[in-house]
Design a protein around this motif. Structure first.
Motif, mmCIF file in Angstrom:
data_model
loop_
_atom_site.group_PDB
_atom_site.id
_atom_site.type_symbol
_atom_site.label_atom_id
_atom_site.label_comp_id
_atom_site.label_asym_id
_atom_site.label_seq_id
_atom_site.Cartn_x
_atom_site.Cartn_y
_atom_site.Cartn_z
ATOM 1 N N PHE A 163 -48.948 21.172 36.961
ATOM 2 C CA PHE A 163 -47.625 21.696 36.795
ATOM 3 C C PHE A 163 -46.625 20.850 37.033
ATOM 4 O O PHE A 163 -45.762 20.521 36.130
ATOM 5 C CB PHE A 163 -47.379 22.946 37.785
ATOM 6 N N PHE A 164 -46.828 19.869 37.970
ATOM 7 C CA PHE A 164 -45.586 19.118 38.070
ATOM 8 C C PHE A 164 -45.485 17.857 36.856
ATOM 9 O O PHE A 164 -44.580 17.554 36.656
ATOM 10 C CB PHE A 164 -45.839 18.244 39.573
ATOM 11 N N PHE A 210 -44.050 24.550 42.606
ATOM 12 C CA PHE A 210 -45.073 23.467 43.021
ATOM 13 C C PHE A 210 -45.370 23.606 44.549
ATOM 14 O O PHE A 210 -46.543 23.440 44.692
ATOM 15 C CB PHE A 210 -44.327 21.979 42.957
ATOM 16 N N MET A 211 -44.465 23.828 45.347
ATOM 17 C CA MET A 211 -44.922 23.918 46.679
ATOM 18 C C MET A 211 -45.637 25.384 47.017
ATOM 19 O O MET A 211 -46.594 25.345 47.978
ATOM 20 C CB MET A 211 -43.487 24.176 47.461
ATOM 21 N N ALA A 212 -45.555 26.128 46.050
ATOM 22 C CA ALA A 212 -46.119 27.526 46.534
ATOM 23 C C ALA A 212 -47.666 27.339 45.745
ATOM 24 O O ALA A 212 -48.467 28.579 46.097
ATOM 25 C CB ALA A 212 -45.538 28.904 45.807
ATOM 26 N N THR A 213 -47.872 26.641 44.980
ATOM 27 C CA THR A 213 -49.291 26.354 44.218
ATOM 28 C C THR A 213 -50.186 25.762 45.474
ATOM 29 O O THR A 213 -50.063 24.759 45.847
ATOM 30 C CB THR A 213 -49.174 25.579 43.109
ATOM 31 N N GLN A 214 -51.147 26.254 45.736
ATOM 32 C CA GLN A 214 -52.254 26.189 46.921
ATOM 33 C C GLN A 214 -53.221 24.961 46.386
ATOM 34 O O GLN A 214 -53.347 24.224 47.226
ATOM 35 C CB GLN A 214 -52.690 27.356 47.416
ATOM 36 N N VAL A 215 -53.607 25.059 45.145
ATOM 37 C CA VAL A 215 -54.780 24.183 44.511
ATOM 38 C C VAL A 215 -54.021 23.063 44.091
ATOM 39 O O VAL A 215 -53.228 22.960 43.429
ATOM 40 C CB VAL A 215 -55.561 24.914 43.637
ATOM 41 N N GLN A 250 -59.391 19.384 36.280
ATOM 42 C CA GLN A 250 -59.547 20.482 37.065
ATOM 43 C C GLN A 250 -60.198 20.674 38.422
ATOM 44 O O GLN A 250 -59.511 21.250 39.213
ATOM 45 C CB GLN A 250 -60.088 21.839 36.186
ATOM 46 N N SER A 251 -61.260 19.840 38.400
ATOM 47 C CA SER A 251 -61.885 19.714 39.769
ATOM 48 C C SER A 251 -62.416 18.291 40.168
ATOM 49 O O SER A 251 -62.238 17.535 39.265
ATOM 50 C CB SER A 251 -63.422 20.572 39.990
#
Length: 230
Positions: free
Chosen positions: A130-131, A118-123, A197-198
């Protein structure tokens, strides 16, 4: 040179599609069943209405090394459906022998590993996606189709619609997940989709994600950390 498909096969194939839809089967199941009938049609020069048990046995032996067990099984079910519903004939035979069951267990992501992802996912949208899937225990397709109206904050639960077996179910809604979804909704304010998604307020009925995009985004933090094995 592409062989000429007989009119009789085309007509029966269209009847097959109608019977599959009227049978209440899911689109994915309709696709794999009909693909199996087309594959058998091409093999038998589109004359599949009077096949014998020996012919079918030889056919499945022919394709067993080129298809996965799942595809082979769906081809069998598709042909059985074709004989029962389109031709109104008994199945000639040629049932498959199930392979030995595998007892291997999938790799389980620990809470600490999940937090790393979670922390490494930038978007932001992917991080929330994911969370939410992890905290609610959802399948990928269930997360993609999650609606704002499915989230019941009063009862602290989420309704999962058309889950496996075409059944709805409820899952508990953790307080942290509720707060994350509320903060995320403030960024997109989509009236329908819980995990778009956006950003945007379009009334789409799908999330806008593509499974390949999700897989690619998921691999990025996993590749950076050798402790995450998925």
């Amino acid at each position: 040179m592409t062989p000429q498909i007989p009119v009789h096969f085309k007509q029966n194939y269209q009847r097959l599609l109608k019977c599959l839809r009227l049978g209440g089967l899911q689109p994915k199941t309709i696709k794999v069943y009909s693909n199996g009938v087309r594959r058998a049609g091409a093999y038998f020069d589109y004359r599949i209405d009077k096949l014998t048990k020996l012919q079918l046995t030889d056919y499945f032996v022919h394709i067993v090394d080129t298809l996965s067990w799942s595809s082979l099984k769906h081809d069998l079910y598709g042909l059985k459906f074709y004989y029962a519903k389109v031709l109104d004939k008994p199945w000639p035979g040629a049932d498959l022998v199930k392979p030995p069951k595998s007892h291997t267990l999938p790799n389980i992501i620990t809470v600490a590993q999940a937090q790393q992802i979670f922390m490494a996912t930038q978007v932001l949208s992917y991080r929330v996606f994911f969370f939410t899937l992890y905290s609610l225990g959802l399948r990928l397709g269930e997360g993609l189709s999650l609606q704002v109206g499915d989230i019941d904050a009063d009862r602290m639960r989420v309704q999962i619609r058309n889950a496996k077996g075409n059944r709805d179910r409820f899952v508990p809604l953790p307080e942290n997940t509720l707060q994350v979804l509320r903060r995320f909704w403030q960024t997109h304010r989509n009236p329908c989709i819980a995990l778009p998604q956006s950003e945007g307020r379009t009334r789409e009925i799908t999330s806008g994600y593509h499974p390949r995009w999700i897989a690619a985004e998921f691999r990025l933090p996993c590749a950076k950390s050798p402790t995450i094995v998925v």
